[in-house]
Design a protein around this motif. Structure first.
Motif, PDB file in Angstrom:
ATOM      1  N   GLY A  99       0.790  -1.224   0.000  1.00 17.64           N
ATOM      2  CA  GLY A  99       0.000   0.000   0.000  1.00 17.64           C
ATOM      3  C   GLY A  99       0.818   1.268   0.000  1.00 17.64           C
ATOM      4  N   ARG A 100       2.137   1.155  -0.134  1.00 20.38           N
ATOM      5  CA  ARG A 100       3.019   2.319  -0.131  1.00 20.38           C
ATOM      6  C   ARG A 100       3.628   2.504  -1.519  1.00 20.38           C
ATOM      7  N   ARG A 101       3.618   3.751  -1.980  1.00 22.99           N
ATOM      8  CA  ARG A 101       4.195   4.064  -3.283  1.00 22.99           C
ATOM      9  C   ARG A 101       5.608   4.600  -3.108  1.00 22.99           C
ATOM     10  N   GLU A 102       6.502   4.130  -3.970  1.00 23.35           N
ATOM     11  CA  GLU A 102       7.887   4.565  -3.891  1.00 23.35           C
ATOM     12  C   GLU A 102       8.438   4.807  -5.294  1.00 23.35           C
ATOM     13  N   ALA A 103       9.482   5.624  -5.350  1.00 20.59           N
ATOM     14  CA  ALA A 103      10.228   5.855  -6.590  1.00 20.59           C
ATOM     15  C   ALA A 103      11.691   5.947  -6.237  1.00 20.59           C
ATOM     16  N   ILE A 104      12.547   5.564  -7.189  1.00 19.07           N
ATOM     17  CA  ILE A 104      13.981   5.660  -6.974  1.00 19.07           C
ATOM     18  C   ILE A 104      14.637   6.201  -8.238  1.00 19.07           C
ATOM     19  N   LEU A 105      15.483   7.209  -8.045  1.00 19.17           N
ATOM     20  CA  LEU A 105      16.243   7.824  -9.136  1.00 19.17           C
ATOM     21  C   LEU A 105      17.716   7.578  -8.872  1.00 19.17           C
ATOM     22  N   LEU A 106      18.396   6.942  -9.837  1.00 15.71           N
ATOM     23  CA  LEU A 106      19.792   6.569  -9.645  1.00 15.71           C
ATOM     24  C   LEU A 106      20.709   7.605 -10.296  1.00 15.71           C
ATOM     25  N   GLY A 107      20.785   8.786  -9.698  1.00 15.40           N
ATOM     26  CA  GLY A 107      21.674   9.790 -10.269  1.00 15.40           C
ATOM     27  C   GLY A 107      21.490  11.148  -9.610  1.00 15.40           C
ATOM     28  N   GLU A 108      22.588  11.867  -9.444  1.00 20.52           N
ATOM     29  CA  GLU A 108      22.537  13.224  -8.915  1.00 20.52           C
ATOM     30  C   GLU A 108      22.790  14.226 -10.036  1.00 20.52           C
ATOM     31  N   ASN A 109      22.596  15.493  -9.729  1.00 19.10           N
ATOM     32  CA  ASN A 109      22.759  16.628 -10.662  1.00 19.10           C
ATOM     33  C   ASN A 109      21.556  16.813 -11.578  1.00 19.10           C
ATOM     34  N   ILE A 110      20.345  16.575 -11.063  1.00 24.38           N
ATOM     35  CA  ILE A 110      19.166  16.844 -11.886  1.00 24.38           C
ATOM     36  C   ILE A 110      18.932  18.344 -12.057  1.00 24.38           C
ATOM     37  N   TRP A 111      19.691  19.171 -11.326  1.00 23.23           N
ATOM     38  CA  TRP A 111      19.601  20.613 -11.565  1.00 23.23           C
ATOM     39  C   TRP A 111      20.038  20.931 -12.994  1.00 23.23           C
ATOM     40  N   GLN A 112      20.940  20.120 -13.536  1.00 24.88           N
ATOM     41  CA  GLN A 112      21.358  20.311 -14.922  1.00 24.88           C
ATOM     42  C   GLN A 112      20.235  19.956 -15.897  1.00 24.88           C
ATOM     43  N   TRP A 113      19.374  19.022 -15.513  1.00 25.36           N
ATOM     44  CA  TRP A 113      18.226  18.665 -16.355  1.00 25.36           C
ATOM     45  C   TRP A 113      17.256  19.835 -16.464  1.00 25.36           C
ATOM     46  N   ARG A 114      17.017  20.477 -15.347  1.00 25.32           N
ATOM     47  CA  ARG A 114      16.089  21.625 -15.379  1.00 25.32           C
ATOM     48  C   ARG A 114      16.655  22.754 -16.249  1.00 25.32           C
ATOM     49  N   ALA A 115      17.963  22.970 -16.145  1.00 26.18           N
ATOM     50  CA  ALA A 115      18.600  24.006 -16.965  1.00 26.18           C
ATOM     51  C   ALA A 115      18.529  23.649 -18.446  1.00 26.18           C
ATOM     52  N   GLN A 116      18.794  22.373 -18.790  1.00 32.52           N
ATOM     53  CA  GLN A 116      18.741  21.954 -20.188  1.00 32.52           C
ATOM     54  C   GLN A 116      17.317  22.014 -20.718  1.00 32.52           C
ATOM     55  N   SER A 117      16.342  21.697 -19.887  1.00 32.66           N
ATOM     56  CA  SER A 117      14.948  21.793 -20.304  1.00 32.66           C
ATOM     57  C   SER A 117      14.586  23.226 -20.676  1.00 32.66           C
ATOM     58  N   PHE A 118      15.119  24.184 -19.914  1.00 31.52           N
ATOM     59  CA  PHE A 118      14.882  25.593 -20.236  1.00 31.52           C
ATOM     60  C   PHE A 118      15.526  25.956 -21.568  1.00 31.52           C
ATOM     61  N   LEU A 119      16.738  25.454 -21.825  1.00 32.37           N
ATOM     62  CA  LEU A 119      17.400  25.734 -23.104  1.00 32.37           C
ATOM     63  C   LEU A 119      16.617  25.132 -24.271  1.00 32.37           C
ATOM     64  N   ASN A 120      16.014  23.968 -24.052  1.00 30.65           N
ATOM     65  CA  ASN A 120      15.270  23.286 -25.121  1.00 30.65           C
ATOM     66  C   ASN A 120      13.950  23.961 -25.434  1.00 30.65           C
ATOM     67  N   THR A 121      13.245  24.428 -24.387  1.00 30.96           N
ATOM     68  CA  THR A 121      11.868  24.905 -24.563  1.00 30.96           C
ATOM     69  C   THR A 121      11.661  26.361 -24.197  1.00 30.96           C
ATOM     70  N   LYS A 122      12.725  27.042 -23.746  1.00 34.91           N
ATOM     71  CA  LYS A 122      12.642  28.440 -23.299  1.00 34.91           C
ATOM     72  C   LYS A 122      11.723  28.606 -22.089  1.00 34.91           C
ATOM     73  N   SER A 123      11.548  27.515 -21.343  1.00 36.10           N
ATOM     74  CA  SER A 123      10.673  27.575 -20.172  1.00 36.10           C
ATOM     75  C   SER A 123      11.033  26.443 -19.221  1.00 36.10           C
ATOM     76  N   PHE A 124      10.834  26.674 -17.904  1.00 34.53           N
ATOM     77  CA  PHE A 124      11.018  25.622 -16.909  1.00 34.53           C
ATOM     78  C   PHE A 124       9.765  24.757 -16.764  1.00 34.53           C
ATOM     79  N   ASN A 125       8.670  25.136 -17.421  1.00 38.01           N
ATOM     80  CA  ASN A 125       7.375  24.507 -17.148  1.00 38.01           C
ATOM     81  C   ASN A 125       7.372  23.016 -17.444  1.00 38.01           C
ATOM     82  N   THR A 126       8.003  22.592 -18.560  1.00 40.91           N
ATOM     83  CA  THR A 126       7.933  21.173 -18.938  1.00 40.91           C
ATOM     84  C   THR A 126       8.608  20.294 -17.898  1.00 40.91           C
ATOM     85  N   PHE A 127       9.778  20.717 -17.430  1.00 42.50           N
ATOM     86  CA  PHE A 127      10.470  19.927 -16.401  1.00 42.50           C
ATOM     87  C   PHE A 127       9.706  19.977 -15.077  1.00 42.50           C
ATOM     88  N   ASP A 128       9.224  21.154 -14.708  1.00 39.49           N
ATOM     89  CA  ASP A 128       8.469  21.272 -13.457  1.00 39.49           C
ATOM     90  C   ASP A 128       7.204  20.427 -13.489  1.00 39.49           C
TER      91      ASP A 128
END
Length: 675
Positions: free
Chosen positions: A452-481
Motif C-alpha cells: 500500500g506504499r508508493r515509492e520511486a527511486i532515481l539513480l543519479g545526482e545533478n538533476i539541476w542540470q536537467w532543469r537548466a537543459q529543459s529551459f534551453l530546449n523549450t525556453k521555459s522551466f514549465n515542462t520539467f516542473d
C-alpha cells in the motif's frame, strides 16, 4: 580524355581488326562483299567488348543560371486584422506575385507565420500568437547557404518567444510595416498577476498594471467582478506625466472550486481599441495543501531545484530538513524525499515503515548502498567503489501515470554509482539508463508499490542540470516542473489506481492549446492502446454538445479542443467496449493577446532592418522597395557549372549494339548456309 586511355582504344581497334580479318581473311582466297560484312560485324563486336573493358570516361559540363531567392514572410496573426491591415497585407502579396521584373530577377518563395512558420501564403489572420523570432530562425535554418533577402510583411507586434530585435538572422530583412505611428488615446490593462490556486477562507493577492496612452488628463474606474458582483473597485486619474498605475489588492477565497473574475478599466468614449480594457482570470480554491519534506545530510544544487519545481504548483509546499530534524515531524508530510541516504537516515526508515509513508529516494555518488540495501527488501544495488555517468531514455510504454517525453536523451548525464539494480518484486521503469551509445534495460528512474506504499527511486545526482537543459530546449522551466509535479502527485496519494485516468487542467487561457489526455488500463492494470475513447462535451452556457474521439500518442490518448470558444464546459470520457467513464469540468478563459495592440511596432522593425543591412518601408510606399530590390547589384543571377563524369560501361545501348552485331552475323551466316 587521358592519353593513356586513347592509346588503349587505338590498341583495342587494332586487336579487333586483326581478329576479324584473321577469321574471315585467313585461308580465304578472295574477299566477297558478304565476307567483308561479316568481318565488319565481328570487328565492331570485338571492338565494343574491348571498349567496355577499357571503360573510357566522358566528362560533360552543364551550365545553369541560378537566380537569387527572395523570401516573403507574411504575419498571419490576429493583430493584423485587429489593426485593419489584413487587406493591405493581401494586396501586397498579390503585388509581389504579379510584379514581372521582381519575379524575373528572383525566385520568390512565400511563407506565413504566427506562432510557427508555415510554407504557404494562405492567409486567414486568425493565429492567436506571433513569434517573429522563431520564424526568422526557421528561415535561417532552411536558407543558411543561400542568398535570400527577406520581405517581412508584419505589424511587428510579437506576443511569444525571444525578442526579434536582437535576432542573429544573417539575411537582409526588408520589413513592410502594416500600420502607422499615429498615437491614439487608450486605456489598457497591460498585465495582471495572480496565483492559479488559493486556499479556502484565505485571501489571495492580485496585482494589476493599468497603462494610459495619451497627453490629456482622464479619470476612469477599475473594477473586478465575479458573477456580476463587484468585488473590488477603484477610481484612477491619469495625466501626461502619470501614465501607469500598479494596483495591488486581495480578494477573499470563500468557496471551494473554480472562481472566474473579470478585471476591467472603464473605457473612454474616444478609445479606438476597447478589447484591451478587460482581462479575465480564474482562481481555483482548494481546502488543503500538500506538504513535502526533502531530507539530506549535506547541501547540493539538486535540493533547490526540487524545491523550485515542486513549489511551481501553489498546492505544494516543500521543507528541506536534515535527518535529525524530521523525526518528530514525519506525520506533517504527505511525501518524504530522501536525498542520498546514509546511516544517518536509519531512524527515518524505521518511522517510514511504521507509518507506511510514501518515499522518493534519489541516490548519487555519496549514497551508502550498504545501508540502503539493508533497509530495502524490494531492491538491491551492486556494491562498487566506482561511479558512472548515465543518460536517461524515456520508456514509451510506461503506464503508471501520464507523462511526456522531455527529450531526455538531450539532457546531461547524471552521476551515480556503477552497477546494476536488481528488483525482487514488480516495478515499472520510467527512464532507462543509457551508457554512451548503448541503451540498457536497467532503470534510471523507476516506480513501484508495496504494502500500500508508493515509492520511486532515481539513480543519479545533478538533476539541476536537467532543469537548466529543459529551459534551453523549450525556453521555459514549465515542462520539467510539470514532469516532477506529476511524479510527486503520484507519490503523494494513496488512491487506488483506476482503469481510466483523465489528465486535464481546471482552466485554460484562450491563447493556449486545450489538450486533454487519458490512459486506459486492462483488468491487469496494463496500458491498453486498443481501446476507443470518446469525449462528450457540453458548453454550460449555450448548451452546445460536442463528441470527439481520442487519438493515440506515445503512451496516452489525447484530444485537442483548441477550437472551442471561451466558456465553461463539462465532459465525460468513456470507453467504447466497456462501461467505464470519467467526468469533469474545465473553463476556457476569453483572452486574445493579439487584440491588445494599437499600433505597429515601428522602432523594432527599423532596428531589425538596420541590423541586417536591410531597409524598412511603410505599407503605403512598398513600391519603393520593389524598385530598390531590382536595382540592388548585390542580388544577381549566378552562373553555375556542373561537371559530370560517366563511364562507357554505364551506356546500356553499347550492350545493345554488341547483341545486335552478333545476332545479325549469326543470322546472315545461317541464311547463307555457313556454319
Amino acid at each position: 580524355m587521358p592519353t593513356q586511355t586513347v592509346l588503349y582504344i587505338i590498341i583495342a581497334g587494332i586487336v579487333a581488326l586483326v581478329l576479324a580479318l584473321f577469321q574471315y581473311k585467313y585461308k580465304v582466297k578472295s574477299m566477297s562483299k558478304l565476307y567483308m560484312l561479316f568481318a565488319f560485324l565481328r570487328f565492331f563486336t570485338i571492338f565494343s567488348v574491348l571498349l567496355l573493358v577499357i571503360n573510357p570516361k566522358f566528362e560533360q559540363l552543364q551550365l545553369t543560371l541560378e537566380k537569387p531567392k527572395l523570401l516573403v514572410a507574411v504575419d498571419n496573426s490576429n493583430s493584423v486584422a485587429q489593426l485593419g491591415q489584413h487587406k493591405n497585407a493581401e494586396q501586397t502579396v498579390e503585388a509581389i506575385r504579379s510584379h514581372a521584373a521582381l519575379n524575373d530577377k528572383f525566385n520568390i518563395e512565400y511563407y506565413s507565420f504566427g506562432k510557427t512558420l508555415n510554407a504557404s501564403d494562405s492567409l486567414t489572420f486568425s493565429e492567436k500568437q506571433t513569434d517573429i523570432s522563431s520564424a526568422l530562425e526557421a528561415l535561417q535554418d532552411i536558407y543558411k547557404d543561400d542568398v535570400a533577402p527577406t520581405i517581412l510583411i508584419t505589424d511587428g507586434n510579437q506576443t511569444f518567444g525571444n525578442d526579434y530585435e536582437y535576432s542573429t538572422y544573417n539575411q537582409p530583412v526588408y520589413p513592410i510595416i502594416l500600420g502607422d505611428t499615429t498615437t491614439y488615446l487608450d486605456l489598457s490593462i497591460r498585465q495582471l498577476n495572480v496565483n492559479k490556486y488559493a486556499y479556502l477562507k484565505n485571501k489571495f493577492p492580485v496585482e494589476t498594471i493599468v497603462v494610459f496612452n495619451g497627453k490629456e488628463t482622464v479619470t476612469s474606474t477599475f473594477t473586478v467582478t465575479s458573477k456580476n458582483q463587484t468585488v473590488y473597485s477603484k477610481n484612477i486619474t491619469f495625466t501626461a506625466n502619470h501614465t501607469s498605475e500598479v494596483l495591488q489588492f486581495t480578494l477573499p477565497a470563500n468557496q471551494v472550486g473554480l472562481s472566474a473574475y473579470k478585471a476591467q478599466i472603464q473605457p473612454l468614449d474616444s478609445e479606438k481599441n476597447k478589447v484591451n480594457n478587460a482581462k479575465n482570470f480564474a482562481v481555483e480554491v482548494i481546502d488543503e495543501k500538500m506538504n513535502i519534506a526533502i531530507v539530506s545530510s549535506f547541501f547540493h544544487p539538486d535540493l533547490g531545484t526540487l524545491k523550485k519545481s515542486i513549489e511551481s504548483n501553489e498546492q505544494r509546499a516543500v521543507t528541506i530538513l536534515k535527518p535529525n530534524e524530521i523525526q518528530s515531524k514525519l506525520n506533517d508530510f504527505n511525501l518524504v524525499i530522501l536525498y542520498q541516504p546514509d546511516n544517518q537516515f536509519k531512524f527515518i526508515f524505521d518511522d517510514i515503515k511504521a507509518e507506511n509513508k510514501n518515499t522518493f529516494i534519489i541516490s548519487g555518488t555519496q549514497t551508502d548502498w550498504f545501508f540502503l540495501n539493508d533497509q530495502s527488501d524490494i531492491y538491491e544495488h551492486d556494491i562498487t567503489s566506482q561511479t558512472e555517468m548515465y543518460q536517461g531514455v524515456f520508456n514509451t510504454n510506461y503506464s503508471t501515470f501520464i507523462v511526456d517525453d522531455l527529450d531526455f536523451e538531450s539532457f546531461p548525464p547524471l552521476q551515480s554509482a556503477f552497477g546494476e539494480l536488481t528488483f525482487f518484486s514488480a516495478y515499472e521503469t520510467l527512464l532507462y539508463k543509457k551508457y554512451g551509445n548503448i541503451t540498457t534495460n536497467q532503470p534510471l528512474l523507476a516506480t513501484f508499490e508495496t504494502k500500500g506504499r508508493r515509492e520511486a527511486i532515481l539513480l543519479g545526482e545533478n538533476i539541476w542540470q536537467w532543469r537548466a537543459q529543459s529551459f534551453l530546449n523549450t525556453k521555459s522551466f514549465n515542462t520539467f516542473d510539470n514532469f516532477i509535479g506529476k511524479l510527486v502527485q503520484y507519490l503523494s496519494t494513496t488512491k487506488r489506481k483506476t482503469r481510466l485516468v483523465v489528465d486535464f487542467e481546471s482552466f485554460y487561457e484562450g491563447v493556449n492549446n486545450v489538450i486533454i489526455k487519458a490512459q486506459f488500463f486492462n483488468k491487469n492494470y496494463e496500458f491498453d492502446n486498443r481501446e476507443t475513447l470518446q469525449i462528450a462535451l457540453k458548453n454550460k452556457e449555450s448548451g452546445d454538445v460536442f463528441n470527439l474521439p481520442f487519438v493515440i500518442k506515445s503512451n496516452n490518448y489525447q484530444v485537442d479542443l483548441s477550437h472551442l470558444s471561451a466558456g465553461e464546459y463539462e465532459f465525460t470520457v468513456s470507453a467504447a467496449s466497456e462501461q467505464i467513464s470519467s467526468s469533469g469540468s474545465f473553463t476556457i478563459l476569453e483572452y486574445n493577446v493579439e487584440q491588445q495592440f494599437l499600433n505597429a511596432d515601428v522602432s523594432k522593425l527599423n532596428q531589425l532592418a538596420s541590423k541586417t543591412a536591410g531597409t524598412s518601408y511603410f505599407i503605403a510606399n512598398y513600391d519603393n522597395m520593389f524598385n530598390d530590390l531590382i536595382a540592388n547589384k548585390k542580388y544577381v543571377t549566378i552562373q553555375k557549372s556542373t561537371k559530370t563524369t560517366q563511364g562507357l560501361i554505364d551506356w546500356k545501348y553499347v550492350l545493345g549494339i554488341i547483341v545486335f552485331c552478333l545476332s545479325l552475323e549469326w543470322f546472315l551466316r545461317k541464311y547463307n548456309g555457313l556454319t
